[in-house]
Design a protein around this motif. Structure first.
Motif: not given
Length: 319
Positions: A216-238
């Motif tokens: 998209t050529g970086h169209i989204p202003v930013y991204y979010m994560i929703n509808c998941a508990h932090p334990t489901h994704f905190d390990g993949i974020l750096s």
């Protein structure tokens, strides 16, 4: 809204709150019947509008008391053609539904905030299918055509922005981003992940964000994560990886259960608000750009209050 710190997109220092889990609160805490988990039909009655106002009121009050901004979602997560058809709403009537939702939100903003610029009206876009399953996928071109009418309705009613939430495969997100750009609307993309940190399609969150940006050529202003508990994704974020710096919002579930378990639940799992808040704090310490904070399934005003206590000093600025 140029020149004020509540402008969109939020600056690195300015914080915006959102609400919690609208539909789960209405169903499990307020006892409201929501066929197809759709909140937009409540706008058709005075009683329904009062329920929605009573739901949003404490969140907006908290934002004002904390001197932060607020992103006010329209109750339109299910207001697309497929879900509307299940509720006997025609495509012709659907445009009016989405425009009315924006007008209702704008009226609420005027009544509840002395500084209306601190509240942004956000046209909420949900997935065409089930947010927990990627079993009926579209191409990006199909997704663009499918979601464009809803985005156009939001634009015609003067929404400030649109957000696609609970996205579970990249093509739908790409199509929505392209449709928003074509219609001149700022767009935010929010993905949901399973307990392994991957989308329901099996794609990694990193791949989904990078592919959406690339196509998209970086169209989204930013991204979010929703509808998941932090334990489901905190390990993949750096914080050291470029793709994670595109994530500026978080609307987590209260429960650490899987989507499959939540689908089968007959009772609300509110989790532990204090624990959830501390997990937000840890993520914000790691990812300084997180500036949009709210909740999703199972969260209510208690969780947002706890998140504020953990993450925000009394001035409302990032620690």
């Amino acid at each position: 809204m140029s020149g004020n710190r509540f402008a969109f997109p939020p600056s690195r220092d300015a914080i915006f709150l959102t609400d919690g889990g609208l539909e789960t609160t209405l169903v499990f805490l307020d006892g409201v019947d929501l066929p197809c988990f759709a909140a937009f039909p409540l706008l058709q009655s005075e009683e329904g509008r009062i329920r929605l106002e009573n739901y949003f009121r404490p969140y907006i009050r908290t934002a004002i008391e904390r001197d932060v901004g607020f992103i006010l979602d329209t109750p339109t997560w299910r207001a697309n053609p497929d879900w509307a058809a299940k509720l006997n709403v025609t495509p012709e009537a659907l445009a009016d539904v989405n425009q009315d939702a924006v007008r209702w939100a704008a009226s609420l903003r005027e009544r509840l905030a002395d500084q209306s610029e601190r509240i942004l009206i956000n046209g909420a876009i949900g997935p065409r299918g089930d947010g927990y399953r990627a079993d009926a996928q579209m191409s990006s071109e199909e997704a663009q055509a499918y979601h464009a009418p809803q985005i156009e309705a939001f634009r015609e009613a003067d929404a400030d922005m649109v957000s696609a939430v609970t996205m579970n495969y990249a093509e739908e997100a790409i199509g929505i981003a392209r449709a928003a750009e074509a219609l001149g609307m700022p767009v935010v993309i929010s993905f949901t992940v399973e307990t392994d940190g991957k989308l329901a399609s099996g794609e990694t969150l990193q791949s989904a964000i990078e592919r959406t940006d690339q196509e998209t050529g970086h169209i989204p202003v930013y991204y979010m994560i929703n509808c998941a508990h932090p334990t489901h994704f905190d390990g993949i974020l750096s914080a050291k990886e470029e793709w994670t710096r595109r994530i500026r919002g978080l609307r987590a579930n209260a429960s650490a259960k899987s989507h499959a378990e939540l689908d089968e639940s007959t009772e609300l799992d509110p989790g532990d608000p204090a624990d959830l808040a501390q997990r937000y704090r840890s993520l914000r310490q790691q990812m300084k750009q997180l500036s949009v904070l709210g909740g999703c399934c199972g969260t209510d005003h208690r969780h947002i209050d706890a998140i504020c206590e953990a993450c925000l000093p009394t001035s409302g600025w990032a620690a």
